[in-house]
Design a protein around this motif. Sequence first.
Motif, PDB file in Angstrom:
ATOM      1  N   SER A 163       0.811  -1.219   0.000  1.00 42.62           N
ATOM      2  CA  SER A 163       0.000   0.000   0.000  1.00 42.62           C
ATOM      3  C   SER A 163       0.843   1.266   0.000  1.00 42.62           C
ATOM      4  CB  SER A 163      -0.908   0.025   1.238  1.00 42.62           C
ATOM      5  OG  SER A 163      -1.702  -1.125   1.286  1.00 42.62           O
ATOM      6  N   ASP A 164       2.151   1.133   0.183  1.00 47.40           N
ATOM      7  CA  ASP A 164       3.096   2.246   0.338  1.00 47.40           C
ATOM      8  C   ASP A 164       2.909   2.965   1.670  1.00 47.40           C
ATOM      9  OD1 ASP A 164       4.456   1.828  -2.072  1.00 47.40           O
ATOM     10  OD2 ASP A 164       3.011   3.059  -3.172  1.00 47.40           O
ATOM     11  N   GLU A 165       1.697   3.390   1.944  1.00 46.08           N
ATOM     12  CA  GLU A 165       1.400   4.089   3.187  1.00 46.08           C
ATOM     13  C   GLU A 165      -0.091   3.937   3.446  1.00 46.08           C
ATOM     14  OE1 GLU A 165       2.545   8.408   4.669  1.00 46.08           O
ATOM     15  OE2 GLU A 165       0.967   8.527   3.155  1.00 46.08           O
ATOM     16  N   ILE A 166      -0.443   3.730   4.710  1.00 46.40           N
ATOM     17  CA  ILE A 166      -1.856   3.683   5.083  1.00 46.40           C
ATOM     18  C   ILE A 166      -2.065   4.749   6.152  1.00 46.40           C
ATOM     19  CG2 ILE A 166      -3.721   2.322   6.106  1.00 46.40           C
ATOM     20  CD1 ILE A 166      -2.383  -0.182   4.920  1.00 46.40           C
ATOM     21  N   VAL A 167      -3.018   5.620   5.896  1.00 44.65           N
ATOM     22  CA  VAL A 167      -3.299   6.711   6.824  1.00 44.65           C
ATOM     23  C   VAL A 167      -4.569   6.376   7.599  1.00 44.65           C
ATOM     24  CG1 VAL A 167      -3.761   9.179   7.069  1.00 44.65           C
ATOM     25  CG2 VAL A 167      -2.189   8.371   5.301  1.00 44.65           C
ATOM     26  N   GLY A 168      -4.388   6.122   8.892  1.00 44.00           N
ATOM     27  CA  GLY A 168      -5.521   5.872   9.772  1.00 44.00           C
ATOM     28  C   GLY A 168      -5.579   4.442  10.271  1.00 44.00           C
ATOM     29  N   ARG A 169      -5.740   4.318  11.579  1.00 46.71           N
ATOM     30  CA  ARG A 169      -5.850   2.988  12.188  1.00 46.71           C
ATOM     31  C   ARG A 169      -7.116   2.282  11.723  1.00 46.71           C
ATOM     32  NH1 ARG A 169      -4.079   4.256  18.465  1.00 46.71           N
ATOM     33  NH2 ARG A 169      -1.824   4.100  18.091  1.00 46.71           N
ATOM     34  N   LYS A 170      -8.205   3.050  11.646  1.00 45.00           N
ATOM     35  CA  LYS A 170      -9.470   2.455  11.212  1.00 45.00           C
ATOM     36  C   LYS A 170      -9.343   1.941   9.786  1.00 45.00           C
ATOM     37  CE  LYS A 170     -13.272   4.998  10.349  1.00 45.00           C
ATOM     38  NZ  LYS A 170     -14.547   5.715  10.549  1.00 45.00           N
ATOM     39  N   LYS A 171      -8.725   2.719   8.919  1.00 48.18           N
ATOM     40  CA  LYS A 171      -8.568   2.305   7.522  1.00 48.18           C
ATOM     41  C   LYS A 171      -7.732   1.028   7.443  1.00 48.18           C
ATOM     42  CE  LYS A 171      -8.300   4.660   3.405  1.00 48.18           C
ATOM     43  NZ  LYS A 171      -7.803   5.664   2.469  1.00 48.18           N
ATOM     44  N   LEU A 172      -6.661   0.953   8.209  1.00 49.07           N
ATOM     45  CA  LEU A 172      -5.809  -0.235   8.227  1.00 49.07           C
ATOM     46  C   LEU A 172      -6.604  -1.463   8.656  1.00 49.07           C
ATOM     47  CD1 LEU A 172      -3.080  -1.703   8.073  1.00 49.07           C
ATOM     48  CD2 LEU A 172      -2.548  -0.785  10.324  1.00 49.07           C
ATOM     49  N   GLN A 173      -7.375  -1.323   9.722  1.00 55.07           N
ATOM     50  CA  GLN A 173      -8.218  -2.430  10.206  1.00 55.07           C
ATOM     51  C   GLN A 173      -9.177  -2.892   9.112  1.00 55.07           C
ATOM     52  OE1 GLN A 173      -8.976  -4.043  13.340  1.00 55.07           O
ATOM     53  NE2 GLN A 173      -7.137  -3.252  14.327  1.00 55.07           N
ATOM     54  N   LYS A 174      -9.836  -1.937   8.463  1.00 59.42           N
ATOM     55  CA  LYS A 174     -10.842  -2.288   7.454  1.00 59.42           C
ATOM     56  C   LYS A 174     -10.196  -2.933   6.229  1.00 59.42           C
ATOM     57  CE  LYS A 174     -13.511  -0.567  10.373  1.00 59.42           C
ATOM     58  NZ  LYS A 174     -13.396  -1.362  11.572  1.00 59.42           N
ATOM     59  N   MET A 175      -9.042  -2.431   5.817  1.00 59.21           N
ATOM     60  CA  MET A 175      -8.373  -2.997   4.641  1.00 59.21           C
ATOM     61  C   MET A 175      -7.976  -4.454   4.875  1.00 59.21           C
ATOM     62  SD  MET A 175      -6.103   0.304   3.429  1.00 59.21           S
ATOM     63  CE  MET A 175      -5.188  -0.582   2.159  1.00 59.21           C
ATOM     64  N   ILE A 176      -7.434  -4.743   6.059  1.00 65.10           N
ATOM     65  CA  ILE A 176      -7.034  -6.123   6.362  1.00 65.10           C
ATOM     66  C   ILE A 176      -8.273  -7.015   6.465  1.00 65.10           C
ATOM     67  CG2 ILE A 176      -5.902  -7.648   8.040  1.00 65.10           C
ATOM     68  CD1 ILE A 176      -3.953  -5.861   6.394  1.00 65.10           C
ATOM     69  N   TYR A 177      -9.327  -6.517   7.107  1.00 68.05           N
ATOM     70  CA  TYR A 177     -10.556  -7.309   7.229  1.00 68.05           C
ATOM     71  C   TYR A 177     -11.146  -7.623   5.846  1.00 68.05           C
ATOM     72  CZ  TYR A 177     -15.214  -8.877   8.426  1.00 68.05           C
ATOM     73  OH  TYR A 177     -16.360  -9.624   8.514  1.00 68.05           O
ATOM     74  N   ILE A 178     -11.238  -6.615   4.997  1.00 73.87           N
ATOM     75  CA  ILE A 178     -11.812  -6.819   3.665  1.00 73.87           C
ATOM     76  C   ILE A 178     -10.945  -7.793   2.871  1.00 73.87           C
ATOM     77  CG2 ILE A 178     -12.370  -5.694   1.469  1.00 73.87           C
ATOM     78  CD1 ILE A 178     -13.080  -3.157   3.229  1.00 73.87           C
ATOM     79  N   ALA A 179      -9.625  -7.623   2.942  1.00 75.73           N
ATOM     80  CA  ALA A 179      -8.718  -8.552   2.243  1.00 75.73           C
ATOM     81  C   ALA A 179      -8.943  -9.982   2.738  1.00 75.73           C
ATOM     82  CB  ALA A 179      -7.266  -8.127   2.430  1.00 75.73           C
ATOM     83  N   LYS A 180      -9.105 -10.132   4.042  1.00 73.16           N
ATOM     84  CA  LYS A 180      -9.363 -11.460   4.611  1.00 73.16           C
ATOM     85  C   LYS A 180     -10.673 -12.032   4.059  1.00 73.16           C
ATOM     86  CE  LYS A 180     -10.132 -13.861   8.969  1.00 73.16           C
ATOM     87  NZ  LYS A 180      -9.972 -13.872  10.414  1.00 73.16           N
ATOM     88  N   LYS A 181     -11.691 -11.194   3.966  1.00 71.07           N
ATOM     89  CA  LYS A 181     -13.002 -11.653   3.501  1.00 71.07           C
ATOM     90  C   LYS A 181     -13.013 -11.996   2.013  1.00 71.07           C
ATOM     91  CE  LYS A 181     -16.318 -11.925   5.663  1.00 71.07           C
ATOM     92  NZ  LYS A 181     -16.877 -13.075   6.352  1.00 71.07           N
ATOM     93  N   ILE A 182     -12.061 -11.453   1.244  1.00 72.76           N
ATOM     94  CA  ILE A 182     -12.004 -11.829  -0.179  1.00 72.76           C
ATOM     95  C   ILE A 182     -10.910 -12.879  -0.390  1.00 72.76           C
ATOM     96  CG2 ILE A 182     -13.094  -9.725  -1.070  1.00 72.76           C
ATOM     97  CD1 ILE A 182     -10.299  -8.729  -1.888  1.00 72.76           C
ATOM     98  N   ASN A 183     -10.653 -13.619   0.684  1.00 72.30           N
ATOM     99  CA  ASN A 183      -9.823 -14.831   0.661  1.00 72.30           C
ATOM    100  C   ASN A 183      -8.313 -14.654   0.642  1.00 72.30           C
ATOM    101  OD1 ASN A 183     -11.938 -16.674   0.948  1.00 72.30           O
ATOM    102  ND2 ASN A 183     -12.447 -16.453  -1.217  1.00 72.30           N
ATOM    103  N   TYR A 184      -7.821 -13.529   1.107  1.00 75.72           N
ATOM    104  CA  TYR A 184      -6.379 -13.446   1.342  1.00 75.72           C
ATOM    105  C   TYR A 184      -6.121 -14.020   2.733  1.00 75.72           C
ATOM    106  CZ  TYR A 184      -5.623 -10.937  -2.952  1.00 75.72           C
ATOM    107  OH  TYR A 184      -5.548 -10.615  -4.283  1.00 75.72           O
ATOM    108  N   PRO A 185      -5.007 -14.730   2.917  1.00 71.60           N
ATOM    109  CA  PRO A 185      -4.792 -15.503   4.151  1.00 71.60           C
ATOM    110  C   PRO A 185      -4.321 -14.699   5.372  1.00 71.60           C
ATOM    111  CG  PRO A 185      -2.945 -15.810   2.680  1.00 71.60           C
ATOM    112  CD  PRO A 185      -3.928 -14.954   1.938  1.00 71.60           C
ATOM    113  N   PHE A 186      -5.170 -13.792   5.824  1.00 67.19           N
ATOM    114  CA  PHE A 186      -4.915 -13.110   7.093  1.00 67.19           C
ATOM    115  C   PHE A 186      -5.664 -13.901   8.168  1.00 67.19           C
ATOM    116  CE2 PHE A 186      -4.267  -9.720   3.992  1.00 67.19           C
ATOM    117  CZ  PHE A 186      -3.043  -9.218   4.416  1.00 67.19           C
ATOM    118  N   HIS A 187      -5.044 -14.089   9.312  1.00 68.35           N
ATOM    119  CA  HIS A 187      -5.634 -14.965  10.329  1.00 68.35           C
ATOM    120  C   HIS A 187      -6.140 -14.247  11.576  1.00 68.35           C
ATOM    121  CE1 HIS A 187      -3.038 -17.760   7.952  1.00 68.35           C
ATOM    122  NE2 HIS A 187      -4.236 -18.305   7.856  1.00 68.35           N
TER     123      HIS A 187
END
Length: 170
Positions: A15-39
């Motif tokens: 991502s180069d840079e992520i601005v915001g804790r909330k945005k970081l949380q949501k990006m990882i959650y969404i990536a996990k939900k579209i089947n990227y292997p975050f645990h």
Amino acid sequence: MLKDHAKIIHAIAASDEIVGRKKLQKMIYIAKKINYPFHEKFAFHFYGPYSEELTLRIEELCNMGFLNEIKEKKGGYYQYRYTLTESGTEFLELNEVSMPHLKDCLVDMNGQSARFLELVSTVLYFEELPKEEVKEKIFTLKSKQRYTEEEINQAYHYIDALNTKAAILS
């Protein structure tokens, strides 16, 4: 143990840079939900899906010197900016992570507002429910955000687009 840490570093590097804790949380959650292997485990919280595990991993990565967390005062609140350090880059080179095409999805998400990603992640959190029930939950649980029916439909279209992108690219 550090495999999951490496995945988080990889996501921030992509991502180069992520601005915001909330945005970081949501990006990882969404990536996990579209089947990227975050645990990381997520539970529903004030701003939608939230992971205490992810918060702790980010804190550990900052303490290990792999991530920069820059705290900026924005009006009445603080905003956090996350980037990789040189040590983080070296760590990633030694601990290769294979998540093909994650970058394309994360760059797309990073271009969205945190408010929209909060809506998208909330829709995904309740994805097992019929669309009408999801809308009712959003109107009830997220009443302060004043999401419109059109925004909810946009969230559904965005999820479809991300799923398509992840499927095509993998």
